[in-house]
Scaffold this motif. Structure first.
Motif, PDB file in Angstrom:
ATOM      1  N   UNK A 143      -5.398   5.650   2.098  1.00  0.00           N
ATOM      2  CA  UNK A 143      -5.158   4.357   2.709  1.00  0.00           C
ATOM      3  C   UNK A 143      -5.840   3.199   2.006  1.00  0.00           C
ATOM      4  N   UNK A 144      -6.785   3.501   1.127  1.00  0.00           N
ATOM      5  CA  UNK A 144      -7.590   2.455   0.493  1.00  0.00           C
ATOM      6  C   UNK A 144      -6.967   1.939  -0.792  1.00  0.00           C
ATOM      7  N   UNK A 145      -7.562   0.858  -1.309  1.00  0.00           N
ATOM      8  CA  UNK A 145      -7.139   0.334  -2.594  1.00  0.00           C
ATOM      9  C   UNK A 145      -7.446   1.301  -3.723  1.00  0.00           C
ATOM     10  N   UNK A 146      -8.568   2.020  -3.615  1.00  0.00           N
ATOM     11  CA  UNK A 146      -8.908   3.013  -4.620  1.00  0.00           C
ATOM     12  C   UNK A 146      -7.874   4.122  -4.697  1.00  0.00           C
ATOM     13  N   UNK A 147      -7.421   4.579  -3.537  1.00  0.00           N
ATOM     14  CA  UNK A 147      -6.412   5.634  -3.491  1.00  0.00           C
ATOM     15  C   UNK A 147      -5.064   5.132  -4.005  1.00  0.00           C
ATOM     16  N   UNK A 148      -4.706   3.927  -3.601  1.00  0.00           N
ATOM     17  CA  UNK A 148      -3.461   3.321  -4.087  1.00  0.00           C
ATOM     18  C   UNK A 148      -3.457   3.220  -5.608  1.00  0.00           C
ATOM     19  N   UNK A 202       0.599  -3.336  -7.470  1.00  0.00           N
ATOM     20  CA  UNK A 202       1.512  -2.869  -6.426  1.00  0.00           C
ATOM     21  C   UNK A 202       1.893  -4.010  -5.490  1.00  0.00           C
ATOM     22  N   UNK A 203       0.909  -4.836  -5.138  1.00  0.00           N
ATOM     23  CA  UNK A 203       1.202  -5.962  -4.254  1.00  0.00           C
ATOM     24  C   UNK A 203       2.204  -6.916  -4.897  1.00  0.00           C
ATOM     25  N   UNK A 204       2.006  -7.217  -6.174  1.00  0.00           N
ATOM     26  CA  UNK A 204       2.897  -8.146  -6.880  1.00  0.00           C
ATOM     27  C   UNK A 204       4.302  -7.572  -7.065  1.00  0.00           C
ATOM     28  N   UNK A 205       4.427  -6.247  -6.984  1.00  0.00           N
ATOM     29  CA  UNK A 205       5.728  -5.602  -7.191  1.00  0.00           C
ATOM     30  C   UNK A 205       6.182  -4.817  -5.959  1.00  0.00           C
ATOM     31  N   UNK A 206       5.704  -5.228  -4.784  1.00  0.00           N
ATOM     32  CA  UNK A 206       5.973  -4.457  -3.571  1.00  0.00           C
ATOM     33  C   UNK A 206       7.439  -4.454  -3.157  1.00  0.00           C
ATOM     34  N   UNK A 211       7.339   1.027  -5.912  1.00  0.00           N
ATOM     35  CA  UNK A 211       6.048   0.502  -5.474  1.00  0.00           C
ATOM     36  C   UNK A 211       5.958   0.475  -3.955  1.00  0.00           C
ATOM     37  N   UNK A 212       7.039   0.032  -3.323  1.00  0.00           N
ATOM     38  CA  UNK A 212       7.062  -0.012  -1.857  1.00  0.00           C
ATOM     39  C   UNK A 212       6.883   1.391  -1.280  1.00  0.00           C
ATOM     40  N   UNK A 213       7.582   2.356  -1.847  1.00  0.00           N
ATOM     41  CA  UNK A 213       7.484   3.728  -1.365  1.00  0.00           C
ATOM     42  C   UNK A 213       6.097   4.310  -1.543  1.00  0.00           C
ATOM     43  N   UNK A 214       5.427   3.948  -2.630  1.00  0.00           N
ATOM     44  CA  UNK A 214       4.074   4.438  -2.861  1.00  0.00           C
ATOM     45  C   UNK A 214       3.116   3.891  -1.801  1.00  0.00           C
ATOM     46  N   UNK A 215       3.256   2.610  -1.477  1.00  0.00           N
ATOM     47  CA  UNK A 215       2.408   2.001  -0.447  1.00  0.00           C
ATOM     48  C   UNK A 215       2.688   2.622   0.915  1.00  0.00           C
ATOM     49  N   UNK A 247      -3.495  -7.704   3.154  1.00  0.00           N
ATOM     50  CA  UNK A 247      -2.418  -8.135   2.263  1.00  0.00           C
ATOM     51  C   UNK A 247      -1.158  -7.275   2.375  1.00  0.00           C
ATOM     52  N   UNK A 248      -1.313  -6.052   2.847  1.00  0.00           N
ATOM     53  CA  UNK A 248      -0.144  -5.191   3.051  1.00  0.00           C
ATOM     54  C   UNK A 248       0.164  -5.036   4.538  1.00  0.00           C
ATOM     55  N   UNK A 249      -0.245  -6.014   5.341  1.00  0.00           N
ATOM     56  CA  UNK A 249      -0.153  -5.876   6.794  1.00  0.00           C
ATOM     57  C   UNK A 249       1.279  -5.670   7.285  1.00  0.00           C
ATOM     58  N   UNK A 250       2.270  -6.276   6.606  1.00  0.00           N
ATOM     59  CA  UNK A 250       3.654  -6.098   7.039  1.00  0.00           C
ATOM     60  C   UNK A 250       4.101  -4.647   6.893  1.00  0.00           C
ATOM     61  N   UNK A 251       3.744  -4.022   5.766  1.00  0.00           N
ATOM     62  CA  UNK A 251       4.100  -2.619   5.552  1.00  0.00           C
ATOM     63  C   UNK A 251       3.286  -1.723   6.472  1.00  0.00           C
ATOM     64  N   UNK A 252       2.021  -2.036   6.635  1.00  0.00           N
ATOM     65  CA  UNK A 252       1.135  -1.265   7.513  1.00  0.00           C
ATOM     66  C   UNK A 252       1.666  -1.250   8.947  1.00  0.00           C
ATOM     67  N   UNK A 253       2.054  -2.411   9.454  1.00  0.00           N
ATOM     68  CA  UNK A 253       2.572  -2.495  10.817  1.00  0.00           C
ATOM     69  C   UNK A 253       3.891  -1.726  10.960  1.00  0.00           C
ATOM     70  N   UNK A 254       4.719  -1.774   9.926  1.00  0.00           N
ATOM     71  CA  UNK A 254       6.005  -1.076   9.972  1.00  0.00           C
ATOM     72  C   UNK A 254       5.807   0.446  10.032  1.00  0.00           C
ATOM     73  N   UNK A 255       4.900   0.941   9.197  1.00  0.00           N
ATOM     74  CA  UNK A 255       4.627   2.381   9.191  1.00  0.00           C
ATOM     75  C   UNK A 255       4.030   2.806  10.536  1.00  0.00           C
ATOM     76  N   UNK A 256       3.119   2.009  11.062  1.00  0.00           N
ATOM     77  CA  UNK A 256       2.508   2.330  12.350  1.00  0.00           C
ATOM     78  C   UNK A 256       3.548   2.362  13.465  1.00  0.00           C
ATOM     79  N   UNK A 257       4.422   1.370  13.481  1.00  0.00           N
ATOM     80  CA  UNK A 257       5.459   1.302  14.518  1.00  0.00           C
ATOM     81  C   UNK A 257       6.360   2.526  14.478  1.00  0.00           C
TER      82      UNK A 257
END
Length: 281
Positions: A143-148, A202-206, A211-215, A247-257
């Motif tokens: 879940x972290x930037x290091x892992x990403x 990844x953020x710049x190419x989300x 890239x989106x799938x990796x996040x 910065x990835x809150x939109x993707x984070x919220x979508x996955x959580x939902x």
């Protein structure tokens, strides 16, 4: 005057609460009692913070990385006491407790840090009551930037990313190859920071499917390994702090939902929430 601090390894954000209700800000370098002595911490606070303190200090609440036992908390508390001997009450706690209090206040909920590393806990009335531990950068930190960043670099070196994204990555990071990556991973300090630096790509190419799938997969693994191991994780709100969550809150919220999890507050840093917590304590 009350002092409240949120400290990482690189910087410390301070809030100075005056007796008249005023709030001012300050910043010093980060402190970690594993790597810095009492004298070094005191010297930085005396040089950078004390000149900004215009009233006698009564209380200090310090939250920081590396404070994971009573001995390390004592190092920090004594360092602060040496600079502000008039302070009658000084507390030093972990950055996880700081995040928990900033995010949940006095309510029950699950607090998560998603920055360079990752961490979680269940908090109730301002105290951590249950924790699913991570295993650090090499064995965990999902879940972290290091892992990403680590996952992205692996995909690049194994030529597992689409050609267009591969060329874009190579153009942006021309010096990244097997040798430089292994050197930063095993020979240089702070490999977590090195790999986390690639999260920006990844953020710049989300919007790119790869890239989106990796996040998305990164967050799915985070929920699987940590959040969903908390009892009643779908009953309570799950709150986040840290640059990756923010910065990835939109993707984070979508996955959580999609997993039936309710995301509450998402903040970049905890200091504002910590200030509110202690103002209403």
């Amino acid at each position: 005057m009350q002092l409240i601090a949120d400290s990482g390894s690189t910087k410390t954000d301070w809030r100075l609460l005056g007796a008249d209700g005023s709030v001012s800000q300050a910043r010093t370098v980060g402190f970690n009692p594993y790597f810095q002595t009492r004298e070094a911490i005191s010297a930085e606070i005396a040089d950078k913070l004390k000149p900004l303190v215009t009233e006698p200090v009564t209380d200090v609440y310090f939250y920081g990385t590396g404070i994971n036992n009573a001995a390390k908390a004592e190092v920090v508390a004594e360092s602060i006491q040496a600079v502000f001997p008039e302070a009658g009450h000084i507390e030093a706690h972990s950055d996880m407790l700081g995040a928990a209090r900033a995010l949940c206040g006095h309510d029950a909920g699950i607090a998560c840090i998603l920055g360079t590393g990752s961490n979680t806990c269940f908090v109730e009335d301002g105290d951590i009551t249950f924790k699913v531990d991570t295993l650090g950068f090499w064995l965990g930190d999902e879940g972290s930037g290091g892992y990403l960043g680590r996952t992205l670099v692996q995909a690049f070196l194994h030529k597992e990313m689409p050609e267009d994204l591969y060329q874009k990555f190579h153009k942006r990071y021309p010096d990244v190859n097997r040798d430089t990556v292994l050197e930063n991973a095993y020979q240089k300090p702070y490999p977590n920071r090195y790999f986390a630096s690639f999260s920006k790509f990844l953020f710049d190419n989300r919007t790119h499917a790869f890239a989106y799938g990796l996040v998305v997969r990164n967050f799915e693994i985070f929920f699987e390994k940590y959040v969903e191991k908390y009892p009643d994780c779908r009953k309570y709100k799950v709150h986040f702090t840290g640059s990756v969550a923010f910065y990835y809150s939109d993707i984070l919220r979508r996955v959580a939902q999609e997993r039936g999890i309710t995301v509450g507050v998402v903040m970049e840093t905890p200091i504002a929430g910590l200030t509110l917590y202690h103002q209403t304590a």
